[in-house]
Design a protein around this motif. Structure first.
Motif, PDB file in Angstrom:
ATOM      1  N   GLN A  83     -55.435 -16.078 -33.787  1.00 47.31           N
ATOM      2  CA  GLN A  83     -54.249 -17.082 -34.173  1.00 47.31           C
ATOM      3  C   GLN A  83     -53.067 -16.461 -34.261  1.00 47.31           C
ATOM      4  OE1 GLN A  83     -54.711 -21.147 -34.363  1.00 47.31           O
ATOM      5  NE2 GLN A  83     -52.994 -20.232 -33.276  1.00 47.31           N
ATOM      6  N   VAL A  84     -53.071 -15.341 -35.046  1.00 42.57           N
ATOM      7  CA  VAL A  84     -51.719 -14.553 -35.141  1.00 42.57           C
ATOM      8  C   VAL A  84     -51.161 -13.840 -34.097  1.00 42.57           C
ATOM      9  CG1 VAL A  84     -50.470 -12.541 -36.529  1.00 42.57           C
ATOM     10  CG2 VAL A  84     -52.316 -14.374 -37.865  1.00 42.57           C
ATOM     11  N   GLY A  85     -52.105 -13.382 -33.384  1.00 41.13           N
ATOM     12  CA  GLY A  85     -51.874 -12.614 -32.141  1.00 41.13           C
ATOM     13  C   GLY A  85     -51.418 -13.480 -31.144  1.00 41.13           C
ATOM     14  N   VAL A  90     -44.213 -12.322 -35.226  1.00 45.46           N
ATOM     15  CA  VAL A  90     -42.862 -12.987 -35.856  1.00 45.46           C
ATOM     16  C   VAL A  90     -42.916 -14.506 -35.936  1.00 45.46           C
ATOM     17  CG1 VAL A  90     -40.276 -13.126 -35.224  1.00 45.46           C
ATOM     18  CG2 VAL A  90     -41.813 -10.930 -34.753  1.00 45.46           C
ATOM     19  N   THR A  91     -43.463 -15.019 -35.099  1.00 45.89           N
ATOM     20  CA  THR A  91     -43.581 -16.647 -35.135  1.00 45.89           C
ATOM     21  C   THR A  91     -44.329 -16.978 -36.128  1.00 45.89           C
ATOM     22  OG1 THR A  91     -43.317 -17.001 -32.615  1.00 45.89           O
ATOM     23  CG2 THR A  91     -44.197 -18.576 -33.969  1.00 45.89           C
ATOM     24  N   VAL A  92     -45.374 -16.267 -36.517  1.00 47.00           N
ATOM     25  CA  VAL A  92     -46.054 -16.701 -37.748  1.00 47.00           C
ATOM     26  C   VAL A  92     -45.269 -16.502 -38.867  1.00 47.00           C
ATOM     27  CG1 VAL A  92     -48.175 -16.208 -39.126  1.00 47.00           C
ATOM     28  CG2 VAL A  92     -48.476 -16.324 -36.478  1.00 47.00           C
ATOM     29  N   VAL A  96     -43.841 -19.093 -41.845  1.00 52.67           N
ATOM     30  CA  VAL A  96     -44.276 -18.918 -43.406  1.00 52.67           C
ATOM     31  C   VAL A  96     -43.141 -18.997 -44.136  1.00 52.67           C
ATOM     32  CG1 VAL A  96     -45.090 -17.347 -45.001  1.00 52.67           C
ATOM     33  CG2 VAL A  96     -46.428 -17.476 -43.175  1.00 52.67           C
ATOM     34  N   VAL A  97     -42.040 -18.322 -43.597  1.00 47.36           N
ATOM     35  CA  VAL A  97     -40.525 -18.414 -44.276  1.00 47.36           C
ATOM     36  C   VAL A  97     -40.004 -19.594 -44.337  1.00 47.36           C
ATOM     37  CG1 VAL A  97     -38.068 -17.487 -44.187  1.00 47.36           C
ATOM     38  CG2 VAL A  97     -39.916 -15.758 -43.584  1.00 47.36           C
ATOM     39  N   ARG A  98     -40.314 -20.460 -43.388  1.00 49.12           N
ATOM     40  CA  ARG A  98     -39.706 -21.908 -43.232  1.00 49.12           C
ATOM     41  C   ARG A  98     -40.434 -22.564 -44.337  1.00 49.12           C
ATOM     42  NH1 ARG A  98     -39.264 -24.897 -37.993  1.00 49.12           N
ATOM     43  NH2 ARG A  98     -38.146 -26.315 -39.654  1.00 49.12           N
ATOM     44  N   LEU A 127     -37.249 -24.361 -32.045  1.00 42.14           N
ATOM     45  CA  LEU A 127     -38.213 -24.019 -30.976  1.00 42.14           C
ATOM     46  C   LEU A 127     -39.473 -23.527 -31.541  1.00 42.14           C
ATOM     47  CD1 LEU A 127     -39.115 -23.375 -27.996  1.00 42.14           C
ATOM     48  CD2 LEU A 127     -37.825 -21.430 -28.073  1.00 42.14           C
ATOM     49  N   THR A 128     -39.319 -22.568 -32.766  1.00 42.45           N
ATOM     50  CA  THR A 128     -40.377 -22.051 -33.446  1.00 42.45           C
ATOM     51  C   THR A 128     -41.329 -23.063 -33.955  1.00 42.45           C
ATOM     52  OG1 THR A 128     -39.334 -20.025 -33.699  1.00 42.45           O
ATOM     53  CG2 THR A 128     -41.228 -20.427 -35.025  1.00 42.45           C
ATOM     54  N   GLY A 129     -40.758 -24.275 -34.570  1.00 42.52           N
ATOM     55  CA  GLY A 129     -41.401 -24.993 -35.334  1.00 42.52           C
ATOM     56  C   GLY A 129     -41.998 -25.971 -34.099  1.00 42.52           C
TER      57      GLY A 129
END
Length: 444
Positions: A83-85, A90-92, A96-98, A127-129
């Motif tokens: 899932q992370v890959g 960076v997206t993950v 998490v930061v958000r 876009l990331t969201g």
């Protein structure tokens, strides 16, 4: 010296590369824990490292059967790495930061833009969201559909786990499966003609491989294709061609026995999965050389930019093809849908093609000499690794540690991206400040 060190730390390309490497090493350490595998003593570091690399790089090449060798905990770790890959490190991290409520700065936005292959920095947080929400939604729908096939087959709880695992693995184009409970390394061969499983797997692979920006176009503009970005139009057109033409070839020249329905399922599935997914519903080792060569070409092309897939990318092949047509017609510029392609894009595409071909062929030749295996089998394996596909002719678990190391390097190269790797290693952030004298050279 200080300025160079500071540039090294903040380079987006290096952050992306080291982010993937860090997650791979963490995953390998977790897989080495005694309770991550079913046998006594835990997995060895080479096996854990290879599996973690394959999972984070969403490849699917394995040296140990996922279902029978790894425990439930180990399988969860593998799924998290997939899932992370698939989403991208960076997206993950940005998600998490958000969630923590912290503000994302300009440098972080620039990094997110590079990681998602977005054309501009504006709206990158939104876009990331969108990427994360759509990913979980599509995977959730896929898991529900899979449960109708797996729960009656394996029982409710095991079937539900299998549904979730395969939905994430298929959408992330990873190719990991848990069907080794029937026969080790069997992939989806026992579901070769199952309509629901075949359809859902293929749809998830295609949706994961067309790219996040294409999703956004589809979400915003729906069926109004004329309003799509030029890139999205190219991706959809090339994807359709790369699914249809190989499937026709397989139907008429490779899968010539069995019912028409079975031949259609075999042909479509191999055509879709070869472009970085890694599942298979037939015995690949039994396929003839021309069909394997077609699969190698599909593996090298891969998916689309900003997607869960690897490979050179559909847009790279499209740009090279359009440039060739422009040369044949004596036109100065290549173009798509009434839009001119910048010269820099063609240069990047040509560089990517050269890098992939050199690594793919060179690594295949090295492994062939080291292991004493047929060259076509070695080339298939290296194409599968650098294209982050994961299908295999069965030699991955037989090769030496050195050859496995080569495959690990190819998987990382294919997932992080060729230009990102080169820029991380060589780029000093400075462009050309002067021009040398020009002189023509004849080609062709």
């Amino acid at each position: 010296m200080k300025r160079e060190r500071r540039s090294f730390r903040i380079s987006p390309f290096r952050v992306i590369l080291f982010g993937f490497v860090g997650v791979i090493l963490l995953g390998a350490l977790l897989l080495m824990l005694p309770f991550s595998s079913r046998g006594a003593g835990g997995a060895s570091f080479p096996d854990a490292l290879f599996t973690a690399t394959s999972a984070v790089c969403v490849t699917g090449l394995i040296v140990q059967d996922t279902a029978t060798y790894w425990s439930g905990f180990g399988q969860v770790i593998i799924l998290l790495l997939i899932q992370v890959g698939g989403l991208g490190v960076v997206t993950v991290a940005a998600s998490v930061v958000r969630l923590t409520g912290k503000k994302i700065g300009l440098r972080q936005r620039s990094l997110m833009q590079e990681a998602t292959a977005a054309p501009q920095m504006g709206g990158i947080v939104r876009l990331t969201g969108f990427i994360v929400k759509v990913t979980f939604l599509v995977e959730g729908i896929g898991a529900v559909l899979f449960s109708f096939a797996f729960c009656p087959e394996f029982g409710f709880w095991q079937g539900l786990w299998y549904a979730v695992f395969h939905a994430i693995s298929a959408f992330c184009n990873a190719g990991f499966d848990l069907m080794g409970v029937r026969a080790p390394f069997s992939s989806l061969t026992t579901f070769a003609t199952h309509p629901l499983v075949n359809t859902v797997v293929m749809l998830l692979i295609v949706l994961g491989g067309i790219g996040f920006l294409t999703w956004e176009d589809m979400y915003v503009h729906k069926w109004r294709l004329s309003r799509y970005r030029m890139q999205s139009k190219v991706i959809l057109a090339v994807t359709a061609v790369l699914i249809f033409l190989p499937a026709v070839y397989y139907f008429f020249f490779e899968f010539t026995e069995g019912t028409v329905a079975a031949r259609i399922w075999y042909s479509l599935f191999q055509s879709v999965t070869a472009r970085t997914a890694g599942f298979n519903t037939v015995d690949l080792a039994a396929m003839r050389s021309p069909a394997l060569l077609v699969m190698i070409c599909l593996m090298l092309i891969g998916g689309s930019p900003g997607s869960t897939a690897g490979g050179m990318k559909t847009t790279t092949v499209a740009v090279l093809g359009s440039s060739a047509v422009s040369v044949f017609r004596r036109r100065e510029h290549a173009h798509f849908f009434g839009r001119r392609i910048p010269t820099e894009t063609f240069r990047n595409a040509a560089a990517i093609l050269i890098m992939y071909m050199v690594l793919f062929i060179g690594s295949g030749i090295v492994i062939c000499h080291m292991e004493g295996l047929p060259l076509l089998s070695c080339l298939y394996e290296t194409a599968s690794a650098i294209g982050t596909v994961g299908t295999t002719l069965g030699i991955t678990g037989q090769v030496s540690m050195v050859s496995r190391g080569i495959l690990i390097g190819l998987m990382l190269f294919g997932r992080v991206g060729g230009l990102t790797m080169i820029y991380a290693a060589l780029s000093d952030g400075r462009g050309d400040v002067s021009r040398l004298p020009e002189e023509k050279i004849t080609v062709g």
